[in-house]
Design a protein around this motif. Structure first.
Motif, PDB file in Angstrom:
ATOM      1  N   ARG A  36       0.876  -1.096  -0.078  1.00 16.87           N
ATOM      2  CA  ARG A  36      -0.046   0.028   0.011  1.00 16.87           C
ATOM      3  C   ARG A  36       0.805   1.241  -0.002  1.00 16.87           C
ATOM      4  O   ARG A  36       0.596   2.095  -0.791  1.00 16.87           O
ATOM      5  CB  ARG A  36      -0.951   0.133   1.216  1.00 16.87           C
ATOM      6  CG  ARG A  36      -1.855   1.018   1.008  1.00 16.87           C
ATOM      7  CD  ARG A  36      -2.550   1.248   2.641  1.00 16.87           C
ATOM      8  NE  ARG A  36      -1.532   1.610   3.525  1.00 16.87           N
ATOM      9  CZ  ARG A  36      -1.392   1.169   4.804  1.00 16.87           C
ATOM     10  NH1 ARG A  36      -2.290   0.125   5.213  1.00 16.87           N
ATOM     11  NH2 ARG A  36      -0.298   1.133   5.568  1.00 16.87           N
ATOM     12  N   PRO A  41      -9.419  -5.698  -1.402  1.00 16.31           N
ATOM     13  CA  PRO A  41      -8.740  -5.121  -0.240  1.00 16.31           C
ATOM     14  C   PRO A  41      -8.621  -6.303   0.928  1.00 16.31           C
ATOM     15  O   PRO A  41      -8.723  -7.488   0.732  1.00 16.31           O
ATOM     16  CB  PRO A  41     -10.095  -4.481   0.520  1.00 16.31           C
ATOM     17  CG  PRO A  41     -11.104  -5.200   0.075  1.00 16.31           C
ATOM     18  CD  PRO A  41     -10.728  -5.389  -1.446  1.00 16.31           C
ATOM     19  N   PHE A  75      -5.210 -10.121   0.521  1.00 17.01           N
ATOM     20  CA  PHE A  75      -5.449  -9.056  -0.372  1.00 17.01           C
ATOM     21  C   PHE A  75      -4.837  -9.318  -1.890  1.00 17.01           C
ATOM     22  O   PHE A  75      -4.250 -10.158  -2.123  1.00 17.01           O
ATOM     23  CB  PHE A  75      -4.999  -7.655   0.141  1.00 17.01           C
ATOM     24  CG  PHE A  75      -3.329  -7.516  -0.021  1.00 17.01           C
ATOM     25  CD1 PHE A  75      -2.784  -6.987  -1.009  1.00 17.01           C
ATOM     26  CD2 PHE A  75      -2.618  -8.051   1.096  1.00 17.01           C
ATOM     27  CE1 PHE A  75      -1.550  -6.911  -0.952  1.00 17.01           C
ATOM     28  CE2 PHE A  75      -1.204  -7.938   1.143  1.00 17.01           C
ATOM     29  CZ  PHE A  75      -0.830  -7.451   0.236  1.00 17.01           C
TER      30      PHE A  75
END
Length: 115
Positions: free
Chosen positions: A79, A88, A99
């Protein structure tokens, strides 16, 4: 963070045929949720391949799965890098936290850890 295994994922509607074919090469079924089936080598259990008809909770079928020992740390690193998160971070009912992220080649990688 350590990588535990890397598994190629093949989008397939031919689970039975794939099980039979890869059985000829020594693979055995180790997981089958109906929409995803994983085959592994009995002599080298980390040698695996999965066949996925369609992901149960994600919008796409990932191209590969990478199991890590700390999925939360992996998520934070990815991220923070600015990479595209495709699905997500979440806990799944079948016992993994995962994820999806898109790699620089456009491939979707399922990053997971077992709970």
């Amino acid at each position: 963070m350590a990588v535990r295994r890397v598994v190629p994922n093949v989008r397939s509607e031919a689970a039975q045929e794939s099980r039979e074919f890869y059985g000829l090469l020594g693979f055995e079924e180790v997981m089958n949720h109906g929409w995803v089936m994983t085959l592994a080598s009995p002599s080298s259990p980390a040698a695996q391949v999965s066949f996925i008809a369609g992901d149960k909770t994600a919008p796409v079928v990932p191209d590969m799965s990478v199991e890590v020992d700390d999925v939360d740390a992996a998520y934070a690193a990815v991220r923070d890098s600015g990479a595209e998160i495709v699905h997500p971070l979440q806990d799944e009912e079948w016992g993994v936290r995962r994820f999806f992220v898109r790699d620089p080649n456009g491939r979707v990688v399922n990053v997971l850890g077992h709970r």
